[in-house]
Design a protein around this motif. Structure first.
Motif, short mmCIF file in Angstrom:
data_model
loop_
_atom_site.label_atom_id
_atom_site.label_comp_id
_atom_site.label_asym_id
_atom_site.label_seq_id
_atom_site.Cartn_x
_atom_site.Cartn_y
_atom_site.Cartn_z
N HIS A 85 3.95 9.15 -3.91
CA HIS A 85 3.35 8.59 -2.69
C HIS A 85 1.98 7.96 -2.95
O HIS A 85 1.57 7.07 -2.22
CB HIS A 85 3.23 9.65 -1.60
CG HIS A 85 4.56 10.14 -1.12
ND1 HIS A 85 5.44 9.32 -0.47
CD2 HIS A 85 5.14 11.35 -1.20
CE1 HIS A 85 6.53 10.01 -0.16
NE2 HIS A 85 6.37 11.24 -0.60
N GLU A 86 1.29 8.45 -3.96
CA GLU A 86 -0.02 7.89 -4.31
C GLU A 86 -0.05 7.63 -5.82
O GLU A 86 -0.70 8.36 -6.57
CB GLU A 86 -1.15 8.84 -3.90
CG GLU A 86 -2.51 8.21 -4.04
CD GLU A 86 -3.64 9.14 -3.62
OE1 GLU A 86 -4.75 8.65 -3.46
OE2 GLU A 86 -3.42 10.36 -3.46
N LYS A 88 -1.47 5.34 -7.50
CA LYS A 88 -2.86 5.06 -7.88
C LYS A 88 -3.74 5.54 -6.74
O LYS A 88 -3.35 5.49 -5.57
CB LYS A 88 -3.07 3.55 -8.10
CG LYS A 88 -2.32 3.03 -9.29
CD LYS A 88 -2.64 1.58 -9.54
CE LYS A 88 -1.87 1.12 -10.77
NZ LYS A 88 -2.08 -0.30 -11.02
N ARG A 89 -4.92 5.96 -7.08
CA ARG A 89 -5.83 6.51 -6.08
C ARG A 89 -5.97 5.57 -4.88
O ARG A 89 -6.25 4.40 -5.03
CB ARG A 89 -7.19 6.77 -6.72
CG ARG A 89 -8.16 7.45 -5.80
CD ARG A 89 -9.35 7.96 -6.58
NE ARG A 89 -10.43 8.37 -5.76
CZ ARG A 89 -10.49 9.55 -5.14
NH1 ARG A 89 -9.51 10.40 -5.28
NH2 ARG A 89 -11.53 9.86 -4.39
N ARG A 90 -5.70 6.12 -3.70
CA ARG A 90 -5.81 5.44 -2.41
C ARG A 90 -4.83 4.28 -2.22
O ARG A 90 -5.01 3.44 -1.36
CB ARG A 90 -7.24 4.99 -2.15
CG ARG A 90 -8.20 6.16 -2.10
CD ARG A 90 -9.60 5.73 -1.77
NE ARG A 90 -10.49 6.84 -1.99
CZ ARG A 90 -11.09 7.51 -1.02
NH1 ARG A 90 -10.89 7.18 0.22
NH2 ARG A 90 -11.90 8.49 -1.32
N GLN A 91 -3.78 4.24 -3.03
CA GLN A 91 -2.69 3.28 -2.84
C GLN A 91 -1.44 4.09 -2.54
O GLN A 91 -0.89 4.74 -3.42
CB GLN A 91 -2.48 2.43 -4.09
CG GLN A 91 -3.61 1.47 -4.34
CD GLN A 91 -3.34 0.60 -5.58
OE1 GLN A 91 -2.31 0.69 -6.21
NE2 GLN A 91 -4.32 -0.23 -5.90
N TYR A 92 -1.00 4.04 -1.28
CA TYR A 92 0.08 4.91 -0.80
C TYR A 92 1.39 4.14 -0.66
O TYR A 92 1.40 2.96 -0.33
CB TYR A 92 -0.32 5.53 0.54
CG TYR A 92 -1.63 6.26 0.45
CD1 TYR A 92 -1.73 7.48 -0.20
CD2 TYR A 92 -2.79 5.71 0.99
CE1 TYR A 92 -2.93 8.14 -0.30
CE2 TYR A 92 -4.01 6.37 0.90
CZ TYR A 92 -4.07 7.59 0.26
OH TYR A 92 -5.27 8.24 0.17
N ASP A 93 2.46 4.84 -0.89
CA ASP A 93 3.79 4.25 -0.78
C ASP A 93 4.73 5.24 -0.09
O ASP A 93 5.07 6.28 -0.66
CB ASP A 93 4.32 3.89 -2.17
CG ASP A 93 5.66 3.19 -2.12
OD1 ASP A 93 6.17 2.89 -1.02
OD2 ASP A 93 6.21 2.92 -3.21
N THR A 95 7.67 3.97 1.39
CA THR A 95 8.78 3.06 1.68
C THR A 95 10.07 3.59 1.04
O THR A 95 10.05 4.48 0.20
CB THR A 95 8.48 1.65 1.13
OG1 THR A 95 8.30 1.74 -0.29
CG2 THR A 95 7.24 1.06 1.78
#
Length: 107
Positions: A85-86, A88-93, A95
């Motif tokens: 879900h993350e 990369k730091r502060r990049q959430y997925d 989908t």
């Protein structure tokens, strides 16, 4: 397992357990005592199995859940694969097969 979790992980785990439990049993009241869990005043034995939602497609979830219920489960547990879900730091997925909310609602 719970002793090795930090407080935020423990809270997330318990929150998801309660959310899944409520969505499965549609209970008005869930309580517990020293002997176990009570749902609407009646003692229940939780028969649980795990479905790892990211390891299947959203189209498969209803069938997997139904097969679990047909097999006698009354509780479904899951892990939250935070590294998915993350990535990369502060990049959430959240989908496709990582859509945790859709999975919980499907239950």
């Amino acid at each position: 397992m719970m002793s090795t979790m930090d407080s935020s992980s423990r809270f997330l785990f318990l929150s998801l357990f309660v959310l899944c439990f409520f969505s499965i049993c549609n209970a008005d009241e869930i309580t517990y005592d020293a002997r176990g869990i009570k749902i609407n005043g009646e003692r229940k034995i939780l028969i649980s199995g795990s479905i790892h939602y990211p390891r299947s497609t959203p189209e498969m979830w209803p069938d997997l859940i139904q097969k679990s219920k047909d097999g006698g489960l009354n509780t479904i547990e899951t892990y939250v694969f935070w590294y998915l879900h993350e990535p990369k730091r502060r990049q959430y997925d959240f989908t496709r097969n990582k859509d945790l909310v859709r999975f919980i609602k499907t239950i």
